[in-house]
Design an enzyme around this catalytic site. Sequence first.
Site, PDB file in Angstrom:
ATOM      1  N   ASP A 141       0.836  -1.196   0.000  1.00 49.80           N
ATOM      2  CA  ASP A 141       0.000   0.000   0.000  1.00 49.80           C
ATOM      3  C   ASP A 141       0.877   1.255   0.000  1.00 49.80           C
ATOM      4  O   ASP A 141       1.874   1.320   0.720  1.00 49.80           O
ATOM      5  CB  ASP A 141      -0.889  -0.030   1.246  1.00 49.80           C
ATOM      6  N   GLU A 171      14.979 -15.146  -0.381  1.00 52.49           N
ATOM      7  CA  GLU A 171      15.382 -16.243   0.502  1.00 52.49           C
ATOM      8  C   GLU A 171      14.344 -17.362   0.533  1.00 52.49           C
ATOM      9  O   GLU A 171      14.630 -18.473   0.970  1.00 52.49           O
ATOM     10  CB  GLU A 171      15.596 -15.723   1.924  1.00 52.49           C
TER      11      GLU A 171
END
Length: 560
Positions: A223, A274
Site C-alpha cells: 500500500d 530467501e
Amino acid sequence: MTSTDTSERTDVILASPGAEWWRTAVIYQIYPRSFADSSGDGIGDLPGVTAHLDDLADLGIDAIWLSPFQRSPQKDAGYDVADYRDVDPLFGTLADFDDMLAAAHGRGIRVIVDLVPNHSSDQHVWFQEALAAGPGSAERARYMFRDGQGENGELPPNNWESVFGGPAWTRIAESDGTPGQWYLHIFDASQPDFDWSNEIVRDEFRSILRFWLDRGVDGFRVDVAHGLVKAEGLPDYTPPADADSMGGGEDDVPYWGQDGVHDIYRDWHALLAEYAGDRVLAAEAWLPTPEKTALWVRHDEMHQAFNFAYLETGWDADELRTVIDQSLAAYHAVGAPSTWVLSNHDVVRHASRLALTAENPQGHGIGPDSPGKPIPEVGLRRARAATTLMLALPGSAYVYQGEELGLPEVIDIPGDARQDPTWFRTQGERYGRDGCRVPIPWTHDAPAYGFSPSGASWLPQPAEWADLARDEQVSDPESTLSLYRALLSARKAHSLGSGDLAWIDGYADDVVAFRNGDVTVVANVGDQPVALPAGNVIAASGPVAGGMLPADTAVWLAAD
C-alpha cells in the site's frame, strides 16, 4: 540516492523475462469486508473467502490479493493497522487465515496479502508509546513528530494536506495536558506516518514480512508504495486543484515518489528471494508516467507495479494505443511485465467510469449530485470491451471483485450510510470510495443477495444487485460472468500473458487493433461499426454479426 542516480539506474541490467508465475498471472482482488460474510454480522470475513474459492477457481484466476484483514480499529476499512501479525476478529482468526491459505493452494490459487507500511493505526502500541514518552524520545522517533511553527508552536510544521481532505498534521496534548508536538498523517488523523529513516522501523517490517512468508503467503501488495519516504526538510507543497488524491498526475511531490523508497524495496526483494516459490512484491505507486512507475520494478526492487496510467486512460483509441506503447516499452526496459488494471477499491468502477462525461479525479467518487453521471448501458458495454482489450495484452492483469459481474459504481448511497473518511473530512464535498466497495451479490433471491445469511450489509446494496447476482449469470452464455470466464480460459490457452504485441494498421483512428501470438484483437472505440478481418471468433464483448464490429465492442479472432 539523488534524482540523478535514479535516472542512471533506469538502464541497469535489462533482465530477460523469466518464467515466474507473476509475470503472466491474472490476480483477483478481494476486498474482504465486501466479498462474503459467513457470520451474519454484515461484514465479509476469511471463512467467506474460503467458501467461494471454488467459484474463483471456476472463473479461471491464478491468484487472489486480499485487502487488509489484520487487526484494526477500522477507521479506514482496515488500512489503519493496529497489529500487523494478527487477524482482526471482524474477519476471523489466524487459524481461519491458515485454512483459507491451504484451501487456496489446494486449488492452485496463490495468495497475496496487503501490507500497509506508510502508516499505522493510532491505536498501534508504538504510537501509544510515542504519545506517552514525550518529545525527543526513541518512541516518537518511529513516527513523524515535529514541533509546530509560530510563537508557541500553534501552527503546523508545513502546509501539507491529507489525501482525505483537511490538514495532514494533528497536534497532540502532552502528558501534562499542555499543547505539544504535531504528527504527520498523509491520510486520516487516525493513521500516523512512520519515519522510514529510522532503522527500528525497517527492522520491524522485515520481521512482519517474515511472519507472513513463514505462514506460506505468495507475496505482498504494498500500500502507498511511493509514499514511505518524505523529502528532507518537509518543504511546503500545494497540489493542483484538480490533482488525483494519490498524486498520480504530479511531479516532484515531497511526500510521493522520493528516491529513498528504492533502497527499502531492494532490501525487501533480497528478503523475499530467501524463500522458494517466486514470492512477489506488487507496488501501489501512483506516479505520473509508466516510465516513472517502471523505476519501482527494476530487477532488484519490486516485481510488479499497478499500471495506473492505463487505468486512468479514457475511452479513446489514440490514448489507449499511446499508453500501451509507453507501458510495454517502459517495463520491458527494466525486464518487468506490465501489470494491467481497470478497477480497484479506490476508484470508480470501470463499468461506470468509462461512461462519465465530467472530470472525476481519483478518490473523489461519484454520488447523487455529481455532474456527468454515467448511462448504465453505455458504461457496461464499454467496460466489457475494455476488459476484452485488457486481458489480451501481454503481462499480468488484476481483476477487482464484482467486475466479472459487470457491477457499476453504486451512486445513491445515503449520506448517513457512507463510511469513507474522505466523505467526513471534506464535509460531504467528495463522496469518496464507498460506491466501489458495496458488498457483491451471489444469489438473486437470498438475504443480502447471498452476501450474508442474515441480510445485513455494512453498506446498502441496490435493488439492481438481484439481476447481477452470480447465480443469475453463471448459466447465461451472454452474461458478463460468462465473458470473463471465456476470456480467461482463452487467454491461458493462447498464452497471451507471455506473448508479444504487434499493431495492425489499416483501421480508422478510433479502432485499436493488434495481434498477440495467434490471436487478433480488434476494439471499436468509436460510434460506427467497422469491418472485421477474416477469422474465427474466440470471444467478443458483445454481439458480432455480418463481419461487422459494433461500436464499443471488442473481439478476439483466430486465423481460419
